[in-house]
Motif scaffolding. Structure first.
Motif, short mmCIF file in Angstrom:
data_model
loop_
_atom_site.label_atom_id
_atom_site.label_comp_id
_atom_site.label_asym_id
_atom_site.label_seq_id
_atom_site.Cartn_x
_atom_site.Cartn_y
_atom_site.Cartn_z
N UNK A 1 -15.52 12.81 -5.37
CA UNK A 1 -14.12 12.47 -5.20
C UNK A 1 -13.77 12.62 -3.73
N UNK A 2 -13.06 11.66 -3.21
CA UNK A 2 -12.60 11.71 -1.82
C UNK A 2 -11.10 11.90 -1.80
N UNK A 3 -10.60 12.55 -0.76
CA UNK A 3 -9.17 12.75 -0.59
C UNK A 3 -8.79 12.40 0.83
N UNK A 4 -7.58 11.89 0.99
CA UNK A 4 -7.00 11.66 2.30
C UNK A 4 -5.51 11.91 2.20
N UNK A 5 -4.86 12.08 3.34
CA UNK A 5 -3.43 12.34 3.38
C UNK A 5 -2.79 11.25 4.22
N UNK A 6 -1.76 10.60 3.65
CA UNK A 6 -1.11 9.49 4.34
C UNK A 6 0.39 9.74 4.48
N UNK A 7 0.97 9.11 5.50
CA UNK A 7 2.41 9.17 5.74
C UNK A 7 3.13 8.14 4.90
N UNK A 8 4.44 8.08 5.05
CA UNK A 8 5.26 7.14 4.27
C UNK A 8 4.92 5.69 4.59
N UNK A 9 4.27 5.46 5.75
CA UNK A 9 3.86 4.11 6.13
C UNK A 9 2.48 3.74 5.58
N UNK A 10 1.85 4.68 4.85
CA UNK A 10 0.53 4.43 4.27
C UNK A 10 -0.63 4.67 5.21
N UNK A 11 -0.34 5.06 6.44
CA UNK A 11 -1.40 5.32 7.42
C UNK A 11 -1.87 6.77 7.32
N UNK A 12 -3.16 6.96 7.52
CA UNK A 12 -3.75 8.28 7.43
C UNK A 12 -3.18 9.20 8.51
N UNK A 13 -2.87 10.45 8.12
CA UNK A 13 -2.30 11.43 9.03
C UNK A 13 -3.39 12.28 9.66
N UNK A 14 -3.03 12.97 10.74
CA UNK A 14 -3.97 13.82 11.44
C UNK A 14 -4.11 15.19 10.81
N UNK A 15 -5.01 15.97 11.37
CA UNK A 15 -5.28 17.32 10.90
C UNK A 15 -3.99 18.14 10.91
N UNK A 16 -3.70 18.81 9.78
CA UNK A 16 -2.55 19.69 9.67
C UNK A 16 -1.24 19.00 9.37
N UNK A 17 -1.19 17.67 9.41
CA UNK A 17 0.05 16.95 9.11
C UNK A 17 0.21 16.82 7.60
N UNK A 18 1.42 17.03 7.10
CA UNK A 18 1.71 16.98 5.67
C UNK A 18 2.12 15.57 5.27
N UNK A 19 1.48 15.06 4.22
CA UNK A 19 1.79 13.76 3.68
C UNK A 19 1.33 13.66 2.24
N UNK A 20 1.37 12.46 1.68
CA UNK A 20 0.97 12.29 0.29
C UNK A 20 -0.55 12.31 0.14
N UNK A 21 -1.01 13.03 -0.86
CA UNK A 21 -2.44 13.12 -1.14
C UNK A 21 -2.86 11.87 -1.92
N UNK A 22 -3.91 11.21 -1.42
CA UNK A 22 -4.51 10.05 -2.08
C UNK A 22 -5.94 10.43 -2.45
#
Length: 85
Positions: A1-22
């Protein structure tokens, strides 16, 4: 399973930035046969080691002036005021 965190614009966020888990899983994973990313509705951040930290639910946060504000601490503060029910 892979996970990434994205902002409201759907772009991947940087280390430590809070966004939606995909998340997505490979063909052999029990979670999904799809390679598509699934929006969990959860908020989190990734650290330098790629470890995921859960921060809360997306519906418990609003954007105010470009900043994510969690509603529960605000509710708790208001409820601690005399005369607020």
């Amino acid at each position: 399973v892979q996970a990434r965190v994205v902002g409201s614009d759907g772009l991947e966020l940087g280390i430590g930035e809070v966004g939606e888990i995909m998340i997505r899983a490979g063909a052999r994973a029990a979670v999904s046969q799809s390679q598509e990313w699934f929006a969990t509705g959860d908020l989190g951040s990734l650290n330098e080691a790629g470890e995921l930290t859960f921060e809360g639910r997306n519906e418990d946060r609003i954007e105010q002036g470009g900043v994510g504000v969690f509603l529960e601490p605000i509710r708790a503060a208001l409820m601690s005021c005399a005369g607020v029910r």
